[in-house]
Design a protein around this motif. Structure first.
Motif, PDB file in Angstrom:
ATOM      1  N   MET A 124      44.403  30.475  52.606  1.00 35.48           N
ATOM      2  CA  MET A 124      44.673  30.812  51.427  1.00 35.48           C
ATOM      3  C   MET A 124      45.784  30.959  51.394  1.00 35.48           C
ATOM      4  N   GLU A 125      46.646  30.767  50.438  1.00 36.74           N
ATOM      5  CA  GLU A 125      47.491  30.987  49.880  1.00 36.74           C
ATOM      6  C   GLU A 125      48.023  32.096  49.655  1.00 36.74           C
ATOM      7  N   ALA A 126      49.382  32.784  50.393  1.00 37.18           N
ATOM      8  CA  ALA A 126      49.514  34.598  49.588  1.00 37.18           C
ATOM      9  C   ALA A 126      49.650  34.041  47.999  1.00 37.18           C
ATOM     10  N   ILE A 127      50.024  33.644  47.450  1.00 36.91           N
ATOM     11  CA  ILE A 127      49.753  33.714  45.714  1.00 36.91           C
ATOM     12  C   ILE A 127      48.356  34.251  45.642  1.00 36.91           C
ATOM     13  N   MET A 128      47.525  33.333  45.753  1.00 37.33           N
ATOM     14  CA  MET A 128      46.043  33.498  45.546  1.00 37.33           C
ATOM     15  C   MET A 128      45.367  34.737  45.866  1.00 37.33           C
ATOM     16  N   LEU A 129      46.008  35.814  47.081  1.00 36.41           N
ATOM     17  CA  LEU A 129      45.867  36.427  48.041  1.00 36.41           C
ATOM     18  C   LEU A 129      45.871  37.711  47.044  1.00 36.41           C
ATOM     19  N   ALA A 130      47.399  36.911  46.081  1.00 37.08           N
ATOM     20  CA  ALA A 130      48.284  38.414  45.895  1.00 37.08           C
ATOM     21  C   ALA A 130      47.104  38.465  43.986  1.00 37.08           C
ATOM     22  N   LEU A 131      46.783  37.641  43.596  1.00 39.29           N
ATOM     23  CA  LEU A 131      46.351  37.457  42.351  1.00 39.29           C
ATOM     24  C   LEU A 131      44.923  38.272  42.448  1.00 39.29           C
ATOM     25  N   ALA A 132      44.427  37.576  43.897  1.00 39.92           N
ATOM     26  CA  ALA A 132      42.388  38.376  43.913  1.00 39.92           C
ATOM     27  C   ALA A 132      43.137  39.556  43.938  1.00 39.92           C
ATOM     28  N   SER A 133      44.016  40.050  44.642  1.00 40.01           N
ATOM     29  CA  SER A 133      44.061  41.302  44.627  1.00 40.01           C
ATOM     30  C   SER A 133      44.654  42.456  43.034  1.00 40.01           C
ATOM     31  N   GLN A 134      45.091  41.632  42.671  1.00 36.97           N
ATOM     32  CA  GLN A 134      45.587  42.219  41.193  1.00 36.97           C
ATOM     33  C   GLN A 134      44.305  41.905  40.054  1.00 36.97           C
ATOM     34  N   ALA A 135      43.156  41.268  40.337  1.00 37.60           N
ATOM     35  CA  ALA A 135      42.668  41.349  39.577  1.00 37.60           C
ATOM     36  C   ALA A 135      41.653  42.551  40.263  1.00 37.60           C
ATOM     37  N   GLY A 136      41.211  42.695  41.475  1.00 37.55           N
ATOM     38  CA  GLY A 136      40.296  44.140  41.303  1.00 37.55           C
ATOM     39  C   GLY A 136      41.055  44.945  41.086  1.00 37.55           C
ATOM     40  N   ARG A 137      42.120  45.266  41.625  1.00 35.69           N
ATOM     41  CA  ARG A 137      42.841  46.202  40.700  1.00 35.69           C
ATOM     42  C   ARG A 137      42.954  46.625  39.387  1.00 35.69           C
ATOM     43  N   ALA A 138      42.925  45.697  38.341  1.00 39.66           N
ATOM     44  CA  ALA A 138      42.783  45.619  36.752  1.00 39.66           C
ATOM     45  C   ALA A 138      41.474  45.818  36.506  1.00 39.66           C
ATOM     46  N   LEU A 139      40.062  45.244  37.308  1.00 40.73           N
ATOM     47  CA  LEU A 139      38.682  45.191  36.991  1.00 40.73           C
ATOM     48  C   LEU A 139      38.644  46.895  36.960  1.00 40.73           C
ATOM     49  N   VAL A 140      38.865  47.868  38.612  1.00 43.78           N
ATOM     50  CA  VAL A 140      38.752  48.708  37.874  1.00 43.78           C
ATOM     51  C   VAL A 140      39.644  49.776  37.039  1.00 43.78           C
ATOM     52  N   GLN A 141      40.271  49.496  36.339  1.00 45.13           N
ATOM     53  CA  GLN A 141      41.973  50.485  35.709  1.00 45.13           C
ATOM     54  C   GLN A 141      40.750  50.018  34.075  1.00 45.13           C
ATOM     55  N   THR A 142      40.078  49.029  33.758  1.00 45.14           N
ATOM     56  CA  THR A 142      39.180  48.651  32.204  1.00 45.14           C
ATOM     57  C   THR A 142      38.389  49.246  32.482  1.00 45.14           C
ATOM     58  N   MET A 143      38.096  49.894  33.553  1.00 46.04           N
ATOM     59  CA  MET A 143      35.519  50.406  33.571  1.00 46.04           C
ATOM     60  C   MET A 143      35.835  51.578  33.124  1.00 46.04           C
ATOM     61  N   ALA A 144      36.741  52.154  32.519  1.00 43.37           N
ATOM     62  CA  ALA A 144      36.697  52.787  31.450  1.00 43.37           C
ATOM     63  C   ALA A 144      37.292  52.804  30.079  1.00 43.37           C
ATOM     64  N   SER A 145      37.618  52.282  29.759  1.00 43.85           N
ATOM     65  CA  SER A 145      38.421  52.189  28.998  1.00 43.85           C
ATOM     66  C   SER A 145      37.914  50.796  28.041  1.00 43.85           C
TER      67      SER A 145
END
Length: 134
Positions: A1-22
């Motif tokens: 998998m390309e590094a850009i896709m891995l970075a996107l998946a990582s960013q998406a996981g963090r963003a998901l959690v950051q919005t959970m209580a917002s």
């Protein structure tokens, strides 16, 4: 998998959690459900349930924000490996949701890497519920 896709998946996981209580939670839940619905309705239902289970787990202290972000990163990596054409939509969902969370005070969960503090190591920090030390 390309590094850009891995970075996107990582960013998406963090963003998901950051919005959970917002106030942005419904945006990200709806956006991710719609993304998975394009792949198949049963996947959308499964993801909606998993999103709510993950949110409850973080908000109730059953799992750390870091662990949940990592689990979702894995899900997003699997999604992008099979459906790389969904990368742009995933990115747009994350941008819409995180832009709705205006300030750091609106992000009750901070998800990041481990940080050393003296002889202890901060594994995860949940500004709404404390810091987990090892």
């Amino acid at each position: 998998m390309e590094a850009i896709m891995l970075a996107l998946a990582s960013q998406a996981g963090r963003a998901l959690v950051q919005t959970m209580a917002s106030e942005a939670w419904p945006l990200i839940r709806q956006g991710l459900t719609a993304l998975y619905a394009r792949i198949g309705e049963s996947r959308a239902n499964e993801v909606t349930n998993a999103l709510e289970d993950s949110r409850r787990s973080v908000l109730n202290g059953g799992s750390t924000p870091e662990v949940v972000a990592s689990r979702w990163q894995g899900r997003f990596e699997a999604l992008l490996e099979v459906y790389p054409e969904q990368a742009e939509e995933l990115r747009e969902v994350i941008i819409r949701a995180t832009s709705a969370v205006d300030t750091e005070s609106d992000r009750p969960f901070t998800v990041g890497g481990a940080v050393k503090h003296g002889n202890s190591q901060i594994i995860a920090h949940n500004s709404g519920g404390g810091t987990i030390w090892s």
